[in-house]
Design an enzyme around this catalytic site. Sequence first.
Site, PDB file in Angstrom:
ATOM      1  N   LYS A 276       0.751  -1.179   0.217  1.00 54.69           N
ATOM      2  CA  LYS A 276       0.067   0.324   0.063  1.00 54.69           C
ATOM      3  C   LYS A 276       0.898   1.218  -0.033  1.00 54.69           C
ATOM      4  O   LYS A 276       1.958   1.012   0.334  1.00 54.69           O
ATOM      5  CB  LYS A 276      -0.786  -0.082   1.239  1.00 54.69           C
ATOM      6  CG  LYS A 276      -1.931  -0.920   1.309  1.00 54.69           C
ATOM      7  CD  LYS A 276      -2.881  -0.900   2.591  1.00 54.69           C
ATOM      8  CE  LYS A 276      -3.837  -1.623   2.621  1.00 54.69           C
ATOM      9  NZ  LYS A 276      -4.972  -1.551   1.491  1.00 54.69           N
ATOM     10  N   GLU A 348      -6.351  -9.622   0.633  1.00 58.44           N
ATOM     11  CA  GLU A 348      -6.337 -10.426   1.498  1.00 58.44           C
ATOM     12  C   GLU A 348      -7.334 -11.123   2.397  1.00 58.44           C
ATOM     13  O   GLU A 348      -7.442 -12.070   2.766  1.00 58.44           O
ATOM     14  CB  GLU A 348      -5.097 -10.268   2.416  1.00 58.44           C
ATOM     15  CG  GLU A 348      -5.106  -9.384   3.652  1.00 58.44           C
ATOM     16  CD  GLU A 348      -5.857  -7.967   3.544  1.00 58.44           C
ATOM     17  OE1 GLU A 348      -5.477  -7.693   2.496  1.00 58.44           O
ATOM     18  OE2 GLU A 348      -6.487  -7.408   4.202  1.00 58.44           O
ATOM     19  N   ARG A 350     -10.449 -11.307   1.878  1.00 65.71           N
ATOM     20  CA  ARG A 350     -11.201 -12.476   1.194  1.00 65.71           C
ATOM     21  C   ARG A 350     -10.358 -13.812   1.192  1.00 65.71           C
ATOM     22  O   ARG A 350     -11.290 -14.736   1.479  1.00 65.71           O
ATOM     23  CB  ARG A 350     -11.552 -12.184  -0.144  1.00 65.71           C
ATOM     24  CG  ARG A 350     -10.615 -12.046  -1.321  1.00 65.71           C
ATOM     25  CD  ARG A 350     -10.764 -10.835  -2.536  1.00 65.71           C
ATOM     26  NE  ARG A 350     -11.029  -9.637  -2.063  1.00 65.71           N
ATOM     27  CZ  ARG A 350     -11.031  -8.707  -3.010  1.00 65.71           C
ATOM     28  NH1 ARG A 350     -11.478  -9.366  -4.287  1.00 65.71           N
ATOM     29  NH2 ARG A 350     -11.102  -7.445  -2.897  1.00 65.71           N
TER      30      ARG A 350
HETATM   31  N1  BES Z   1      -8.108  -3.684   4.367  1.00 67.25           N
HETATM   32  C1  BES Z   1      -8.320  -3.026   2.890  1.00 67.25           C
HETATM   33  C2  BES Z   1      -9.682  -2.634   2.627  1.00 67.25           C
HETATM   34  C3  BES Z   1      -9.735  -1.148   3.536  1.00 67.25           C
HETATM   35  C4  BES Z   1      -9.447  -0.127   2.911  1.00 67.25           C
HETATM   36  C5  BES Z   1     -10.312  -1.203   4.793  1.00 67.25           C
HETATM   37  C6  BES Z   1      -9.597   1.233   3.284  1.00 67.25           C
HETATM   38  C7  BES Z   1     -10.363   0.098   5.503  1.00 67.25           C
HETATM   39  C8  BES Z   1     -10.056   1.476   4.835  1.00 67.25           C
HETATM   40  C9  BES Z   1      -8.282  -4.356   1.971  1.00 67.25           C
HETATM   41  O1  BES Z   1      -7.354  -5.460   2.372  1.00 67.25           O
HETATM   42  C10 BES Z   1      -7.819  -3.985   0.705  1.00 67.25           C
HETATM   43  O2  BES Z   1      -6.599  -3.870   0.669  1.00 67.25           O
HETATM   44  N2  BES Z   1      -8.571  -3.851  -0.280  1.00 67.25           N
HETATM   45  C11 BES Z   1      -8.282  -3.545  -1.575  1.00 67.25           C
HETATM   46  C12 BES Z   1      -8.676  -4.716  -2.614  1.00 67.25           C
HETATM   47  C13 BES Z   1      -8.172  -4.529  -3.858  1.00 67.25           C
HETATM   48  C14 BES Z   1      -6.668  -4.801  -4.077  1.00 67.25           C
HETATM   49  C15 BES Z   1      -9.027  -5.381  -4.953  1.00 67.25           C
HETATM   50  C16 BES Z   1      -8.868  -2.206  -1.923  1.00 67.25           C
HETATM   51  O3  BES Z   1      -9.824  -2.028  -1.493  1.00 67.25           O
HETATM   52  O4  BES Z   1      -8.115  -1.341  -2.536  1.00 67.25           O
HETATM   53 ZN    ZN Z   2      -7.245  -5.968   4.325  1.00 65.98          ZN
HETATM   54 MN    MN Z   3      -5.558  -5.508   1.891  1.00 72.83          MN
END
Ligand code: BES
Ligand code: ZN
Ligand code: MN
Length: 498
Positions: A276, A348, A350
């Site tokens: 990230k 991750e 899911r």
């Molecule tokens: N934990 C994150 C989602 C999230 C984002 C939670 C902001 C709380 C606040 C999740 O694991 C994630 O990184 N999701 C990605 C999915 C993508 C790679 C398909 C996302 O939402 O960008």
């Molecule tokens: Zn996450």
């Molecule tokens: Mn994530």
Amino acid sequence: MSQKVQISFTKFGTPKAAVVAVLAAVGPAVGENARQCDPAGALTRAFGIAEFTGKLASDVDVLAPEGASHDRLLAIGVGKPTELGADALMKVGGALAAKTGRSADVALVAEIADFDLEPGQVADLALGFLLRSYAFDRYKTKKNDADDKKPEPKTRKLTIHCSNPTAARKAWQRAEAVGQGVALARDLVNEPANILGPLEFTAKARELEQLGVKVEILTEKEMKKLGMGALLGVAQGSARPPRMVIMQWNGGKPKDKPVAFVGKGVVFDSGGISIKPAGGMEDMKGDMGGAAAVTGLMHALAARKAKANVVGIIGLVENMVDGNAQRPGDIVTSMSGQTIEVLNTDAEGRLVLADALWYCRDRFDPRFMVNLATLTGAILIALGNQHAGLFSNNDELATRLSEAGVSTAERVWRMPLSPDYDRLIDSKNADMKNIGGRHAGSITAAQFLQRFVKDTPWAHLDVAGTAMGSPSNEYNQSWGSGWGVRLLDRLVADHYES
Ligand code: BES
Ligand code: ZN
Ligand code: MN
């Protein structure tokens, strides 16, 4: 750490406390209740000067004149009594706590002119007071530095004067249990990841044994044996080993099938190799908000001795960058036997839930499964912090969740599932891939989960927008909101208790 709050109930009478609070409704009788505690008329006079109308959670505060039995007299507005739902009552209680944070001794006259407050409503006032008194200040060694006032008292007493204290006390036993569950969930979300790893989370779940919850913990070795390759793939980049916790509260009839709640417990989500961006990454300490809600819910149900059989399952992992971390392109085999091509290691949650949901269904064959997960940033784009995304294969369950959402003000909004979206996660190299395209990110994540629930009635709550960082209100000032505990407690109470 918060302020400790002791709440008691007594019959109407002359309140003796440093701060005395009364309620005032919008309407011609706005001042009526004040008059009884305010023979000199100081407060009713202040109503006029402050142009106080009794609007919800507004207040008027007067210092008592010499000779009075209290120091301050406070009126809190309750709005229109006919619109007083649980949320409004909690806001009134919260406003009272906020206004009296420095007083160790508060009395509330829970009476509204021409309106009868039910015991449950009195308990909602108290719950708002309790939840507003929550603060995550454990790591502040210097309190109120810039403040010239003396520090807030550690313990506070609230005495509520009402028409039926015995019934109110009974209602409060239930509400307080739920309040403790919310506070537990808030604590878990607020704790930083260096303090709360999978093992430390496990220890917090173990504490529920004191309430009569059966707690089992699966180690990495046991999960390997069960074939939980999806969850383990996420965990392999962390120095801290994963765990799965199975909590059972058996308060129902022995032969009743349980209801089940499953939570995403990523104690920190760096994104893994698909790392990230740095800005805001600290928020990913809250990526276990789903697991926190499940744990808080189990606390609430056990503490109030709910007459239901309930299973809570949480998958605890850390998603890190490491020489041993899972790579984009890796193919893992889930407990279900279905294979997954991991195209983005940041999707991750899911993967963790795939194995947790499958295990839950396989072992317990529950009446339904509701999972909670901070699953996608896309749900924030769609719904903001105001609703959680609801995805379900079952209309009855979805309706019940929506209704519980309205009555607790933990609102959900139903989103679609369909084979058209499901196709977007088919993979060339495996049974599925863990990301769809750029579009409909929350829906493709939900479609992914659906592949692991078969025909069990199921609902997925995407709580990325509500579990943390939602706007504060009269009864929540905490970053970790504890969202979901009140909603699911209500769902169980309204439909699944014998
Ligand atoms: N934990 C994150 C989602 C999230 C984002 C939670 C902001 C709380 C606040 C999740 O694991 C994630 O990184 N999701 C990605 C999915 C993508 C790679 C398909 C996302 O939402 O960008
Ligand atoms: Zn996450
Ligand atoms: Mn994530």
